[in-house]
Design a protein around this motif. Sequence first.
Motif, PDB file in Angstrom:
ATOM      1  N   VAL A  97     -11.871  -0.902  -6.701  1.00 22.54           N
ATOM      2  CA  VAL A  97     -10.971  -2.005  -6.377  1.00 22.54           C
ATOM      3  C   VAL A  97      -9.545  -1.666  -6.793  1.00 22.54           C
ATOM      4  O   VAL A  97      -8.589  -1.920  -6.067  1.00 22.54           O
ATOM      5  N   GLN A  98      -9.395  -1.061  -7.949  1.00 23.90           N
ATOM      6  CA  GLN A  98      -8.065  -0.686  -8.420  1.00 23.90           C
ATOM      7  C   GLN A  98      -7.416   0.346  -7.500  1.00 23.90           C
ATOM      8  O   GLN A  98      -6.205   0.322  -7.281  1.00 23.90           O
ATOM      9  N   ARG A 121      -6.328  -1.560  -4.150  1.00 23.36           N
ATOM     10  CA  ARG A 121      -5.489  -2.740  -4.255  1.00 23.36           C
ATOM     11  C   ARG A 121      -4.042  -2.521  -3.832  1.00 23.36           C
ATOM     12  O   ARG A 121      -3.280  -3.488  -3.674  1.00 23.36           O
ATOM     13  N   VAL A 137      -7.918  -3.159   0.519  1.00 21.55           N
ATOM     14  CA  VAL A 137      -8.081  -4.572   0.187  1.00 21.55           C
ATOM     15  C   VAL A 137      -7.000  -5.345   0.921  1.00 21.55           C
ATOM     16  O   VAL A 137      -5.823  -4.991   0.861  1.00 21.55           O
ATOM     17  N   ASP A 175      -5.255 -10.865 -12.652  1.00 23.87           N
ATOM     18  CA  ASP A 175      -5.712 -10.622 -11.280  1.00 23.87           C
ATOM     19  C   ASP A 175      -7.164 -11.064 -11.161  1.00 23.87           C
ATOM     20  O   ASP A 175      -7.910 -11.078 -12.143  1.00 23.87           O
ATOM     21  N   TRP A 207     -10.790 -10.739  -8.795  1.00 26.35           N
ATOM     22  CA  TRP A 207     -11.542  -9.996  -7.780  1.00 26.35           C
ATOM     23  C   TRP A 207     -12.952 -10.563  -7.725  1.00 26.35           C
ATOM     24  O   TRP A 207     -13.807 -10.191  -8.515  1.00 26.35           O
TER      25      TRP A 207
END
Length: 223
Positions: free
Chosen positions: A11-12, A15, A60, A167, A169
């Motif tokens: 995800v990082q 992003r 994303v 943040d 998610w």
Amino acid sequence: MKRADRLMQIVQILRDGTLHKAADISAAVGVSLRTIYRDMETLAASGVPIEGERGIGYRVTAAITLPPLNLTMTEVEALHLGLSAVGQSDDAQLSTAARALLAKLDAVMPEDRSRAPTGYGFAIYPFADAARGFQHLPAMRQAIRARQKLSITINDVIRTVRPLQLDYWGRLWTCIVWCEKTKDFSELRVDQISELRILPSLFVDEHGKSLADFNAKRVIAGS
């Protein structure tokens, strides 16, 4: 690396909003292409707004909207968390109603998302696990707004940090901080924080320690 940590790392990577090929993600996290494809399916099914496909790349996408309302991410979070909490209630009627409403929300999510979320949140994170971090969110938001340092404990290690941004998610919250122990930025999982205390010490933006510096560093790392 644990699967949960790998999913967070993916995800990082995604992003920044740009397309990332599966092969590059595979090399970055040290697993096979087949594993990356499975991870993408898991993230998409868990409600993370991922766009892309094999052979093209993944990213994303932007914040979620629900027609006819345009909701901010904070409003979506509040709705999700409230319904999830009620869904775990011992009151069978309320629990059933909350789960039914979540299903209706799933049905009206934008069609440009890769897949509709199943259960609103990281599939690998049961609500009870994610709930561990909820208690810290008000204090963290207060500290970010007031620019107050925090003392946090993760895995019995106490750190003094400057909280910069929260943040969200799926069911997983993270906080970007400048850590005075490591003298570097960190992206901490809120659910892993066992203790948190707001310190009287205030901080101001300093060169190399601000959110703008973190974002610039991330852009350089991704280029």
